[in-house]
Design an enzyme around this catalytic site. Structure first.
Site, mmCIF file in Angstrom:
data_model
loop_
_atom_site.group_PDB
_atom_site.id
_atom_site.type_symbol
_atom_site.label_atom_id
_atom_site.label_comp_id
_atom_site.label_asym_id
_atom_site.label_seq_id
_atom_site.Cartn_x
_atom_site.Cartn_y
_atom_site.Cartn_z
ATOM 1 N N VAL A 1 -16.712 2.311 -9.537
ATOM 2 C CA VAL A 1 -15.520 1.682 -10.213
ATOM 3 C C VAL A 1 -15.731 1.537 -11.645
ATOM 4 O O VAL A 1 -14.979 1.758 -12.277
ATOM 5 C CB VAL A 1 -15.032 0.288 -9.330
ATOM 6 C CG1 VAL A 1 -14.092 -0.425 -10.091
ATOM 7 C CG2 VAL A 1 -14.969 0.496 -7.908
ATOM 8 N N LYS B 1 -14.783 -8.614 -3.401
ATOM 9 C CA LYS B 1 -14.094 -9.229 -2.166
ATOM 10 C C LYS B 1 -15.162 -10.079 -1.466
ATOM 11 O O LYS B 1 -14.826 -11.016 -0.876
ATOM 12 C CB LYS B 1 -13.579 -8.375 -1.155
ATOM 13 C CG LYS B 1 -14.419 -7.095 -0.692
ATOM 14 C CD LYS B 1 -14.132 -5.651 -0.834
ATOM 15 C CE LYS B 1 -14.917 -4.668 -0.763
ATOM 16 N NZ LYS B 1 -14.471 -3.514 -1.053
ATOM 17 N N GLU C 1 -7.192 -8.534 -8.274
ATOM 18 C CA GLU C 1 -6.223 -7.435 -7.581
ATOM 19 C C GLU C 1 -7.135 -6.229 -6.913
ATOM 20 O O GLU C 1 -6.711 -6.001 -5.833
ATOM 21 C CB GLU C 1 -5.267 -6.852 -8.553
ATOM 22 C CG GLU C 1 -4.134 -5.763 -8.080
ATOM 23 C CD GLU C 1 -3.324 -6.721 -7.046
ATOM 24 O OE1 GLU C 1 -2.557 -7.687 -7.706
ATOM 25 O OE2 GLU C 1 -3.427 -6.450 -5.831
ATOM 26 N N GLY D 1 -7.448 -1.841 -3.037
ATOM 27 C CA GLY D 1 -7.639 -0.971 -4.139
ATOM 28 C C GLY D 1 -6.495 -1.048 -5.178
ATOM 29 O O GLY D 1 -6.370 -1.880 -5.737
ATOM 30 N N ILE E 1 -3.282 -0.789 -4.615
ATOM 31 C CA ILE E 1 -2.020 -1.105 -4.151
ATOM 32 C C ILE E 1 -1.815 -2.768 -4.737
ATOM 33 O O ILE E 1 -2.603 -3.568 -4.562
ATOM 34 C CB ILE E 1 -1.739 -1.284 -2.469
ATOM 35 C CG1 ILE E 1 -2.188 -0.262 -2.100
ATOM 36 C CG2 ILE E 1 -0.620 -1.875 -2.361
ATOM 37 C CD1 ILE E 1 -2.423 -0.285 -0.458
ATOM 38 N N GLY F 1 -17.701 11.793 2.088
ATOM 39 C CA GLY F 1 -17.756 10.775 1.217
ATOM 40 C C GLY F 1 -17.284 9.474 1.419
ATOM 41 O O GLY F 1 -16.927 8.696 0.524
ATOM 42 N N LYS G 1 -11.457 -9.156 3.164
ATOM 43 C CA LYS G 1 -10.079 -9.092 2.571
ATOM 44 C C LYS G 1 -9.218 -9.880 3.263
ATOM 45 O O LYS G 1 -8.156 -10.321 2.604
ATOM 46 C CB LYS G 1 -9.726 -7.632 2.547
ATOM 47 C CG LYS G 1 -10.689 -6.419 1.821
ATOM 48 C CD LYS G 1 -10.365 -5.215 2.120
ATOM 49 C CE LYS G 1 -11.084 -4.219 1.294
ATOM 50 N NZ LYS G 1 -11.377 -2.833 1.562
#
Ligand code: NDP
Ligand code: HSE
Length: 437
Positions: A11, A103, A127, A132, A134, A185, A203
């Site tokens: 990320v 998270k 967020e 991810g 959304i 992956g 989550k």
């Protein structure tokens, strides 16, 4: 705006790339340029490919970086509880704004972060922590604040959705589908957090906290993973016009004494093919929000991956940077409702139960009697005959029973009692059923 980036892996590296490629637009949107003042990683010498950033900004001392006076915003893309919690509490306490994709930390101890943000006066945005790319948490924490959310039902783990979708489309077993997810992956080398439901439970806790204005932690979430889901379960679901998904379900409820409660659970469940979540395939995420005035809302998109997650991170960076320039901060955590979390045994669910029974007179009555003893009402019963999709044999019969809604404890006790019945050779599968069918 001077940024400290903690973590430069899947990320974090995409945050660097996106920040570079969108630099002019981000400056225009914020009203000031964004500059990466430091990047903390574990292994400074690691090959990170072509990263558009001065190598001199790398450090292996995240705490030193977040303590620096010239930092405005700390972006955390490391993960885990400690030391990430200490870094972020330090950053927030000293007035920096924080954007995090973590998270696990938010579900474990989000309260500590919110308290530190209130103390320091900076923003805490996250967020990217759920689903991810959304846009989901901002609608829950802002757009829907004029409404009353009643239930949030979601597919929030891409790895398990990929596995269950593969099992559904190819008839593969769990191990085979997991191996495919690993090859492509999607699944990590250690897939435990995904397949055992820990990732989805974290989550779910974050979603429930925002939806119901109450603090819900990972320990409040009933969690079951998908490792016990078999190819036979998937085939049985198909025979009923259903598919199996790992769902997170957060719902308001009412306790016996009339007090309002919330229940939060993550488990595999059969849903009818007509349900909006049934068509969510591969590694996609989708969340279905029900609110009193708005009605039913569906959020869909890529729930993981470097670039999609970085998109959500940078959206937060723009928001907190604008706030800092304007000298304001976003509304504090909204946890005023302080609702008790209902134990799983009191959650209202439906079961789909497949039994291998002896085929002789009185067996159906005995089985039905067990349901009656536990005050569980049967909705449908099918007995297998050749060609029905439920195999019938000379001396055995397969019974497939779907119940009406009942407390989960009563349903679990019913299954336990069925296992002890002489006529029941085995309980072949037990799955919860969600959505109207
Ligand atoms: P990675 O494992 O790819 O990257 C982690 C980064 O953190 C690496 O750069 C690593 O350094 C650094 N790091 C680890 N420990 C330390 C430490 N003690 N001190 C300093 N740096 C450290 O993780 P991801 O990018 O996949 O995930 C980051 C966060 O984003 C997690 O919270 C995850 O849950 C969340 N997330 C991830 C998604 C995804 O699709 N990957 C989706 C949504 C959220 P080094 O590079 O030197 O090893
Ligand atoms: N492991 C997670 C998933 C990554 O499969 O959805 C996104 O949080």
């Amino acid at each position: 705006m001077r940024l400290a980036l903690l973590g430069c892996g899947t990320v974090g590296s995409e945050v660097v790339r996106l920040l570079h490629s969108q630099s002019a637009d981000l400056t225009a949107r914020i009203g000031a340029p964004l500059e990466i003042a430091g990047i903390a990683v574990r292994r400074i010498g690691r090959d990170r490919g072509e990263l558009p950033v001065d190598p001199a900004v790398f450090t292996s001392d995240p705490l030193d970086l977040v303590k620096r006076d010239d930092i405005d915003v700390v972006v955390e893309c490391v993960g885990g509880i400690e030391p990430a919690r200490s870094w972020l509490v330090e950053a927030l306490r000293t007035g920096k704004s924080v954007v995090t994709a973590n998270k696990a930390l938010l579900a474990e101890d989000g309260g500590a972060l919110h308290d530190a943000a209130a103390q320091g006066g900076g923003d805490l945005y996250y967020e990217a922590a759920v689903a991810g790319a959304i846009p989901l948490l901002r609608p829950l924490r802002e757009s829907l604040h004029g409404d009353r959310v009643t239930q949030v039902t979601g597919i929030v783990n891409g790895t398990t959705n990929f596995i269950l979708s593969a099992m559904d489309s190819t008839g593969a077993g769990f191990a085979e589908a997991l191996a495919e997810a690993t090859d492509l992956g999607y699944a990590e080398a250690d897939p435990t957090a995904d397949v055992e439901g820990f990732d989805a439970a974290a989550k779910a806790a974050i979603l429930a906290s925002l939806a119901f204005h109450t603090r819900v932690g990972a320990a409040d979430v009933h969690r079951e993973g998908i490792t016990e889901v078999t190819a036979a379960d998937v085939a049985s679901a198909k025979a009923m016009g259903c598919t199996i998904k790992l769902l997170c379900i957060a719902a308001r409820g009412t306790a016996a004494d009339g007090r309002e409660t919330v229940s939060v659970r993550v488990h595999p469940a059969m849903i009818p093919l007509t349900h909006p979540l049934a068509s969510v395939g591969d590694a996609f995420n989708a969340v279905f929000v029900e609110a009193e005035a708005a009605g039913q809302l569906m959020f869909y998109g890529p729930g993981a991956g470097g670039a999609p997650t970085a998109s959500a991170v940078l959206g937060d960076v723009v928001a907190v940077s604008r706030n800092r320039l304007a000298g304001v901060r976003a509304a504090s955590e909204s946890a005023y409702a302080d609702l008790p979390v209902r134990p799983m045994g009191e959650a209202l669910t439906r079961y789909h139960i497949s039994l291998d029974v002896t085929d002789r007179p009185g067996v159906l009555a005995a089985v039905a009697g067990v349901f009656a003893q536990h005050k569980v009402s049967i909705a449908t019963v099918r007995q297998g005959t050749a060609g029905s999709g439920v195999a019938g044999r000379d001396e055995d019969a397969d019974l497939v029973i779907v119940t009406h809604v009942a407390p989960d404890a009563a349903l679990a006790a019913t299954v336990q009692a069925l296992r002890g019945l002489d006529a029941v050779r085995s309980v072949a599968s037990v799955l919860r059923v969600e959505g109207s069918a």
